[in-house]
Design a protein around this motif. Structure first.
Motif, PDB file in Angstrom:
ATOM      1  N   SER A 314     -13.788  26.121  -8.315  1.00 39.50           N
ATOM      2  CA  SER A 314     -13.751  27.519  -7.891  1.00 39.50           C
ATOM      3  C   SER A 314     -15.142  28.115  -7.694  1.00 39.50           C
ATOM      4  CB  SER A 314     -12.990  28.357  -8.914  1.00 39.50           C
ATOM      5  OG  SER A 314     -13.522  28.157 -10.222  1.00 39.50           O
ATOM      6  N   THR A 355      -7.571  29.079 -15.372  1.00 36.33           N
ATOM      7  CA  THR A 355      -8.465  28.077 -14.792  1.00 36.33           C
ATOM      8  C   THR A 355      -9.734  28.013 -15.631  1.00 36.33           C
ATOM      9  OG1 THR A 355      -7.607  28.581 -12.591  1.00 36.33           O
ATOM     10  CG2 THR A 355      -9.657  27.338 -12.714  1.00 36.33           C
ATOM     11  N   GLN A 358     -13.627  29.252 -14.920  1.00 38.64           N
ATOM     12  CA  GLN A 358     -13.714  30.167 -13.775  1.00 38.64           C
ATOM     13  C   GLN A 358     -14.075  31.569 -14.239  1.00 38.64           C
ATOM     14  OE1 GLN A 358     -10.707  29.970 -10.637  1.00 38.64           O
ATOM     15  NE2 GLN A 358     -10.407  32.185 -10.834  1.00 38.64           N
TER      16      GLN A 358
END
Length: 383
Positions: A314, A355, A358
């Protein structure tokens, strides 16, 4: 491109809240409800040095930065301007450095800072970066006018600083390039200094005596590049250096050196962040590294294992123009980024609940100084 960080370096060498909130996040417990122990704080505070030399104070709440009453304030004599800031490990004191010396402040019950009477020191120098030893007994302050590290003894009860003597004021470079940043390893045994076009120096540090000993160096980068940031991984086994663009470079890099307990450097591996990594942050878990990329106005994220960096899928994370400094909050839930340009001085990122690694931008804030830009941020530490 001449960034404001570069301008501060060049300027010092010559000298010898309103909030804008975006988004919300329901995954985090509000850290505003905290307790304060005698002589230290367990509250979630952030302290910021701005481009005009003022200092802003914030409570880090649930997806929000809230200015503390009286923020920002202007440090007084001997500082002609402030440029660096650090919180001691016990969260009892904040030290503000800049052109002319270092000032000591105690942290009050609301997070507001009060200057410690006779706590600071006056020195002919410009203290652009500071670090405190893990035991809290020594403040290391990097002077980029004289290119030396000053070692100050810290009275952990009063916050008073005392210069420890000329024998510990070691030259960090036999070059004319001004030093940019220093860092101390988590175990307190090593100190590294990024010296821009001069490369980097590595020292061993004795937490008992406060003595620095020069042990190794990273050769200066090729023309067009500048070593601007430095940190250690959580295992004390790797030294990370952010190498940005000076004049004719094309791509910035992060260098990961194996480093022994006596400061000897081994193998190096190079990784690619965004442009001009002015700040490197290893998170509290030791699993992730974040790079504040001033030139590209974003933040790169990597996982780290045995000194090896792997870019997060990401990454990069959207940031503000001229992002220069990163700090993780006391609860390990947020990362705060200070920027010299863009639409906001400060950006609050939440560590994503789904996530891993992130960063999600959840709020932005003005520094309240009336002048655009913030250059350094420091936060209270886990206890």
């Amino acid at each position: 491109m001449i960034t404001k960080l570069a301008a501060r370096v060049m300027g010092s060498a010559g000298v010898g809240a309103a909030l804008l909130l975006t988004g919300c996040n329901g995954f985090f417990v509000d850290p505003n409800t905290t307790t304060t122990t005698t002589g230290s704080s367990t509250a979630d505070y952030a302290y910021v040095v701005n481009t005009n030399g003022t200092v802003s104070e914030f409570v880090v709440g649930s997806s929000v930065l809230t200015a503390i009453s009286g923020s920002p304030f202007t440090p007084g004599s001997p500082l002609s301007t402030a440029s660096s800031i650090v919180v001691n490990p016990a969260n009892a004191f904040v030290f503000v450095g800049g052109d002319g010396g270092v000032l000591s402040y105690s942290i009050g019950s609301t997070g507001a800072l009060t200057q410690v009477s006779s706590g600071g020191v006056t020195e002919i120098g410009n203290f652009v970066s500071m670090a405190i030893s893990p035991n809290g007994e020594w403040l290391l302050a990097l002077d980029n006018i004289n290119n030396v590290i000053w070692v100050f003894a810290v009275n952990t009860s009063t916050g008073v600083l005392t210069a420890s003597g000329s024998t510990t004021q070691l030259s960090v470079a036999a070059v004319t390039a001004p030093a940019h940043q220093l860092a101390i390893s988590p175990n307190g045994g090593l100190v590294a200094v990024a010296i821009g076009a001069g490369g980097d120096d590595v020292f061993t540090f004795n937490e008992t005596t406060g003595v620095l000993t020069s042990t190794n160096a990273v050769n200066k980068p090729v023309s067009g590049y500048s070593d601007d940031s430095v940190t250690f991984d959580s295992t004390n086994g790797y030294l990370l250096i952010g190498r940005g663009l000076a004049t004719g470079g094309t791509t910035s890099s992060i260098l990961s050196y194996a480093v022994s307990s006596v400061g000897v450097l081994g193998a190096v591996t190079t990784y690619t962040p965004g442009q001009d990594p002015y700040s490197l942050l290893v998170d509290a878990t030791g699993a992730y590294v974040y790079s504040a990329n001033a030139g590209s106005g974003n933040i790169s994220g990597f996982s780290i294992a045995s000194g090896a960096l792997t870019a997060l899928s990401s990454s990069p994370f959207t940031g503000q123009k001229g992002v220069e400094s990163l700090a993780e909050d006391i609860n390990g839930k947020y990362v705060i980024a200070a920027s010299t340009g863009g639409t906001s001085d400060l950006t609050l990122y939440a560590l994503d609940a789904l996530t891993t690694g992130q960063l999600d931008a959840v709020a932005t804030s003005a520094n309240g100084s009336g002048t655009e830009g913030s250059v350094a941020v420091a936060t209270t530490h886990p206890q």
